[in-house]
Design a protein around this motif. Structure first.
Motif, PDB file in Angstrom:
ATOM      1  N   THR A  59       3.730   1.457  -1.630  1.00 13.53           N
ATOM      2  CA  THR A  59       4.190   2.123  -2.583  1.00 13.53           C
ATOM      3  C   THR A  59       3.317   2.209  -3.657  1.00 13.53           C
ATOM      4  O   THR A  59       3.495   3.149  -4.103  1.00 13.53           O
ATOM      5  CB  THR A  59       4.805   0.417  -3.195  1.00 13.53           C
ATOM      6  OG1 THR A  59       5.922  -0.139  -2.865  1.00 13.53           O
ATOM      7  CG2 THR A  59       4.876   0.635  -4.506  1.00 13.53           C
ATOM      8  N   VAL A  60       2.123   1.812  -3.475  1.00 16.78           N
ATOM      9  CA  VAL A  60       1.530   1.993  -4.138  1.00 16.78           C
ATOM     10  C   VAL A  60       0.568   3.632  -3.909  1.00 16.78           C
ATOM     11  O   VAL A  60       0.470   4.510  -5.262  1.00 16.78           O
ATOM     12  CB  VAL A  60      -0.442   1.554  -4.101  1.00 16.78           C
ATOM     13  CG1 VAL A  60      -1.228   1.777  -4.873  1.00 16.78           C
ATOM     14  CG2 VAL A  60       0.283   0.321  -4.524  1.00 16.78           C
ATOM     15  N   ASN A  61       1.029   4.173  -2.747  1.00 18.49           N
ATOM     16  CA  ASN A  61       0.519   5.832  -2.824  1.00 18.49           C
ATOM     17  C   ASN A  61       1.621   6.397  -3.644  1.00 18.49           C
ATOM     18  O   ASN A  61       0.512   7.597  -3.652  1.00 18.49           O
ATOM     19  CB  ASN A  61       0.694   5.682  -1.514  1.00 18.49           C
ATOM     20  CG  ASN A  61      -1.195   5.164  -0.780  1.00 18.49           C
ATOM     21  OD1 ASN A  61      -1.898   4.849  -1.079  1.00 18.49           O
ATOM     22  ND2 ASN A  61      -1.013   4.874   0.821  1.00 18.49           N
ATOM     23  N   THR A  68      -7.116   5.441  -4.067  1.00 18.96           N
ATOM     24  CA  THR A  68      -5.705   5.012  -3.422  1.00 18.96           C
ATOM     25  C   THR A  68      -5.853   5.274  -2.133  1.00 18.96           C
ATOM     26  O   THR A  68      -6.006   4.344  -1.652  1.00 18.96           O
ATOM     27  CB  THR A  68      -4.826   5.152  -4.490  1.00 18.96           C
ATOM     28  OG1 THR A  68      -4.974   4.674  -5.776  1.00 18.96           O
ATOM     29  CG2 THR A  68      -3.927   4.783  -3.868  1.00 18.96           C
ATOM     30  N   GLU A  76       3.522   5.647  -5.945  1.00 25.48           N
ATOM     31  CA  GLU A  76       3.337   5.383  -7.194  1.00 25.48           C
ATOM     32  C   GLU A  76       2.521   6.547  -7.929  1.00 25.48           C
ATOM     33  O   GLU A  76       2.433   6.900  -8.403  1.00 25.48           O
ATOM     34  CB  GLU A  76       3.381   4.357  -7.807  1.00 25.48           C
ATOM     35  CG  GLU A  76       4.946   3.166  -7.661  1.00 25.48           C
ATOM     36  CD  GLU A  76       6.072   4.364  -8.443  1.00 25.48           C
ATOM     37  OE1 GLU A  76       5.715   4.791  -9.319  1.00 25.48           O
ATOM     38  OE2 GLU A  76       7.119   3.966  -7.697  1.00 25.48           O
ATOM     39  N   SER A  77       1.635   6.427  -7.181  1.00 30.13           N
ATOM     40  CA  SER A  77      -0.125   7.068  -7.923  1.00 30.13           C
ATOM     41  C   SER A  77       0.362   8.934  -7.270  1.00 30.13           C
ATOM     42  O   SER A  77       0.330   9.557  -7.911  1.00 30.13           O
ATOM     43  CB  SER A  77      -1.215   7.170  -6.805  1.00 30.13           C
ATOM     44  OG  SER A  77      -1.424   5.425  -6.688  1.00 30.13           O
ATOM     45  N   SER A 107      -5.754   2.815   0.889  1.00 32.27           N
ATOM     46  CA  SER A 107      -4.455   2.971   1.708  1.00 32.27           C
ATOM     47  C   SER A 107      -4.947   2.728   3.734  1.00 32.27           C
ATOM     48  O   SER A 107      -4.982   3.092   4.592  1.00 32.27           O
ATOM     49  CB  SER A 107      -3.717   4.024   1.400  1.00 32.27           C
ATOM     50  OG  SER A 107      -2.998   4.278   2.721  1.00 32.27           O
ATOM     51  N   ARG A 137       0.573  -1.001   0.272  1.00 29.98           N
ATOM     52  CA  ARG A 137      -0.050  -0.027   0.062  1.00 29.98           C
ATOM     53  C   ARG A 137       1.149   1.588  -0.016  1.00 29.98           C
ATOM     54  O   ARG A 137       0.437   2.312  -0.696  1.00 29.98           O
ATOM     55  CB  ARG A 137      -1.228  -0.058   0.983  1.00 29.98           C
ATOM     56  CG  ARG A 137      -2.271  -0.830   1.173  1.00 29.98           C
ATOM     57  CD  ARG A 137      -2.805  -0.627  -0.210  1.00 29.98           C
ATOM     58  NE  ARG A 137      -4.262  -0.814  -0.325  1.00 29.98           N
ATOM     59  CZ  ARG A 137      -4.280  -1.084  -1.407  1.00 29.98           C
ATOM     60  NH1 ARG A 137      -4.827  -0.271  -2.284  1.00 29.98           N
ATOM     61  NH2 ARG A 137      -5.694  -2.086  -1.673  1.00 29.98           N
TER      62      ARG A 137
END
Length: 486
Positions: free
Chosen positions: A415-417, A437, A419-420, A441, A413
């Motif tokens: 990493t997703v935040n 996103t 990158e987003s 999270s 999560r």
């Protein structure tokens, strides 16, 4: 008294008392009188609690006890609470637990009472007929009470021992409930802390979107979504604060604190390390061997068996007394008592004759009552085995779930935040995707906190399933014995 000076009356009374004394000696030879313990039976309870919980428990029976407990409570409250110190505080301060210890003292009194010889009954009666005053003096004692004294004492002793284990179970339950309430309160506070940070981020996002809207870089739809996201996070924060306050009050009740002590401090986060338990394949056997509520139920069953055996042995004799009495006649002469003579001495036996009720109803009731208790005890043992297995499964599952959040989900999560946010700054995604996103999270982090809390609670439930004190304690046989007699 006047008749004591007469040789005949003295011999009659002495003979009656000798008969009663001989029966009393027999009863005393069969069962000795119990005495009160210095601490009302608390020594085994304190020892077991110290061994199982590593905590102290005391019965507050005097001002000195209360003063010492209050001093210890103040020392505990002077520092932020841990799970162990919260349990210790509850054992010192919870009045409901003190009431359970009072029940133990009541049981000890019943045991001592059951071991004592029955008090003799002295009665005096008089009648006036044809100028003569007839006076009857009677000393009576129940032979049935004397002969059944050993059996009644044994039953009361088993019940007293069972009361000790019930006091242990009550202590273990309070400790488990306090520990779980502590973890609930800390986790709820951690939820609040995380949502406060999330609301700050949502507020910043909403302000940024409004600023971009003024320059035309963000549409009204983007601004509305950012504002709605902020409002939703604020709502969740309000609900979390309510939950935190409710959880804290639950902990407060378990610890028994009030007034100035309500300002106690708890940590902002759960411990970092997850609790580890030694799960073995013999968990069922260990629970059957250690569960204090099952031991108490077994002792209650023994007490009931002795009571019903006593009932069966005496079902044909419900009233059986030995009475030694003397009749004296006082003859009036010119209104003055001039002489006193012994008119008779006798021995009276009172025996109920079984004509209508031959005792079959009592025998059948006793049999059904005992078998009811046996079946309840057997079902309790089955339930305890199942509770131990369930607690072990729940711990293993909750540990794996929490560990999955810690090692995989939350790092992903993060990493997703990141990158987003980079893609949003590069205008590769819109506000809707970015907010979605962030919302996902938030859910993952809240779930991770709850999962970690569940591991701590599962560890408490597992220990309770082994030693007792959990909410799933079985039914005791006391209810079965309640209807044993009329």
């Amino acid at each position: 008294m006047p008749f004591m000076s007469l040789p005949g009356s003295a011999r009659g009374c002495a003979s009656s008392f000798r008969r009663l004394a001989s029966v009393s000696v027999i009863a005393l030879s069969l069962a000795g009188c119990a005495t009160f313990t210095p601490d009302a039976g608390m020594a085994p309870v304190s020892t077991e609690v110290s061994s199982a919980l590593g905590a102290k428990t005391v019965k507050i029976a005097s001002k000195a006890d209360a003063a010492k407990a209050a001093k210890d409570v103040k020392a505990i409250l002077s520092k932020p609470l841990t799970a162990d110190s919260a349990v210790q505080l509850a054992l010192y301060n919870n009045r409901g637990l003190q009431a359970e210890y009072n029940a133990l003292g009541i049981s000890e009194a019943s045991f001592v009472e059951a071991s004592l010889l029955p008090n003799p009954v002295v009665s005096v009666g008089q009648t006036l007929a044809e100028g003569d005053l007839q006076i009857e003096r009677r000393v009576a004692a129940s032979i049935l009470s004397l002969l059944t004294l050993p059996a009644r004492r044994d039953a009361a002793e088993r019940e007293f021992q069972a009361a000790r284990y019930r006091a242990m179970a009550a202590t273990f339950k309070l400790a488990a409930d306090t520990r779980k309430a502590y973890y609930e309160a800390v986790a709820a506070r951690q939820h609040v802390g995380f949502l406060e940070q999330a609301r700050g981020s949502a507020d910043a996002a909403a302000d940024l979107t409004r600023s971009l809207g003024e320059t035309g870089a963000a549409t009204k739809l983007d601004q509305a979504r950012a504002s709605a996201f902020y409002a939703e996070v604020s709502n969740r924060l309000a609900a979390a604060r309510l939950q935190a306050a409710t959880a804290r009050e639950e902990l407060t009740r378990e610890m028994g604190v009030w007034g100035p002590d309500l300002s106690y401090k708890i940590p902002a986060q759960l411990p970092k390390a997850l609790p580890r338990i030694e799960a073995t394949e013999k968990v069922e056997a260990e629970a059957i061997r250690k569960r204090v509520d099952l031991i108490a139920a077994r002792l209650e069953l023994d007490a009931l068996a002795r009571s019903l055996k006593l009932d069966g042995a005496t079902r044909y004799v419900s009233a059986f007394e030995l009475a030694g009495f003397s009749d004296f006649a006082r003859t009036k002469d010119s209104g003055i008592v001039t002489k006193e003579t012994v008119s008779g001495q006798a021995l009276e036996l009172a025996l109920e004759i079984p004509i209508f009720d031959l005792g079959e109803t009592t025998r059948r009731r006793s049999t059904e009552t005992y078998m009811q208790a046996v079946n309840r005890f057997a079902q309790q043992a089955v339930n305890i085995r199942s509770e131990a297995r369930t607690a072990q499964l729940a711990y293993r599952a909750s540990y794996d779930i929490s560990n999955q959040y810690r090692t995989q989900i939350l790092p992903l999560r993060k990493t997703v935040n990141e990158e987003s946010l980079l893609q949003y700054n590069g205008m590769l995604i819109d506000v809707f995707e970015l907010l979605t996103t962030f919302q996902e999270s938030i859910e993952s982090n809240i779930n991770a906190i709850s999962a970690k809390r569940d591991v701590f609670i599962a560890s408490v439930d597992f220990k309770s399933a082994i030693i007792g004190g959990g909410s799933g304690g079985g039914t005791t046989v006391a209810a079965a014995g309640a209807g044993a007699g009329d």
